[in-house]
Design an enzyme around this catalytic site. Structure first.
Site, PDB file in Angstrom:
ATOM      1  N   HIS A 158     -75.851  -9.074 -47.433  1.00 43.97           N
ATOM      2  CA  HIS A 158     -76.845  -9.069 -48.378  1.00 43.97           C
ATOM      3  C   HIS A 158     -78.222  -8.845 -48.160  1.00 43.97           C
ATOM      4  O   HIS A 158     -78.535  -9.208 -47.028  1.00 43.97           O
ATOM      5  CB  HIS A 158     -76.646 -10.540 -49.311  1.00 43.97           C
ATOM      6  CG  HIS A 158     -76.791 -11.632 -48.236  1.00 43.97           C
ATOM      7  ND1 HIS A 158     -75.843 -12.052 -47.828  1.00 43.97           N
ATOM      8  CD2 HIS A 158     -77.665 -12.216 -48.206  1.00 43.97           C
ATOM      9  CE1 HIS A 158     -76.116 -13.241 -47.073  1.00 43.97           C
ATOM     10  NE2 HIS A 158     -77.282 -13.438 -47.213  1.00 43.97           N
ATOM     11  N   HIS A 181     -81.962  -9.612 -48.932  1.00 44.75           N
ATOM     12  CA  HIS A 181     -83.120 -10.358 -49.740  1.00 44.75           C
ATOM     13  C   HIS A 181     -84.062  -9.727 -50.157  1.00 44.75           C
ATOM     14  O   HIS A 181     -84.915  -8.974 -49.415  1.00 44.75           O
ATOM     15  CB  HIS A 181     -83.513 -11.466 -48.894  1.00 44.75           C
ATOM     16  CG  HIS A 181     -82.472 -12.591 -48.406  1.00 44.75           C
ATOM     17  ND1 HIS A 181     -82.406 -13.522 -48.922  1.00 44.75           N
ATOM     18  CD2 HIS A 181     -81.604 -12.652 -47.412  1.00 44.75           C
ATOM     19  CE1 HIS A 181     -81.625 -14.539 -48.493  1.00 44.75           C
ATOM     20  NE2 HIS A 181     -81.027 -13.991 -47.436  1.00 44.75           N
TER      21      HIS A 181
END
Ligand code: 5GP
Ligand code: ZN
Length: 139
Positions: free
Chosen positions: A99, A101
């Protein structure tokens, strides 16, 4: 992947506040809201982190970043953004589905900061290290 929170968010088994979705990626608000609008961009393919990513998954994931970042900035009025990936525990990774951010920034004293230690440059050492790394990077 079973037991992966982010795969469960992709399948809809865990609810999320979605901000963008297509066939390859999903972006949604991070529960922690480090700053207002803190969001995560994830590939729909389960991959542990960037160190494990194929070029194909990287292309579909990272190519979406600018437009999502621009939309997030427009919606929040942020002045800028920190775009961060934590790969492996030592780097702060806590969820092992890759992922990115997106942390909108508003002021010097908003609730986020990045601290780097700056060393005096040793140009010989830099040259040697760069050579060593370049040999390991696949062409
Ligand atoms: P990491 O520390 O692995 O780089 O970041 C994981 C992030 O996922 C954290 O910022 C955490 O707040 C967020 N997170 C963990 N579980 C959930 C969840 O169920 N939903 C959402 N939206 N974010 C989550
Ligand atoms: Zn997953």
């Amino acid at each position: 992947m079973e037991n992966c929170i982010f795969c469960q968010i992709i399948s809809g088994d865990i609810p999320s506040s979605k901000i963008y979705e297509d066939d390859h990626v999903l972006a949604f608000l991070d529960l922690s809201q480090t700053t207002k609008g803190h969001a995560l961009l994830i590939p729909k393919t389960h991959v542990r982190n960037v160190l494990d990513m194929s070029q194909e998954v990287a292309e579909t994931t990272f190519s979406r970043l600018p437009k999502i970042a621009r939309g997030l900035q427009k919606a929040t009025g942020a002045k800028g953004m920190n775009i961060i990936n934590n790969s492996e525990e030592i780097a702060g990774q806590t969820v092992f589905h890759a992922h990115i951010h997106l942390v909108p920034r508003y002021s010097d004293d908003d609730s986020f900061s990045v601290n780097y230690t700056v060393h005096e440059p040793d140009f010989v050492a830099l040259g040697q290290l760069a050579e060593q790394i370049a040999k390991e990077v696949e062409q």
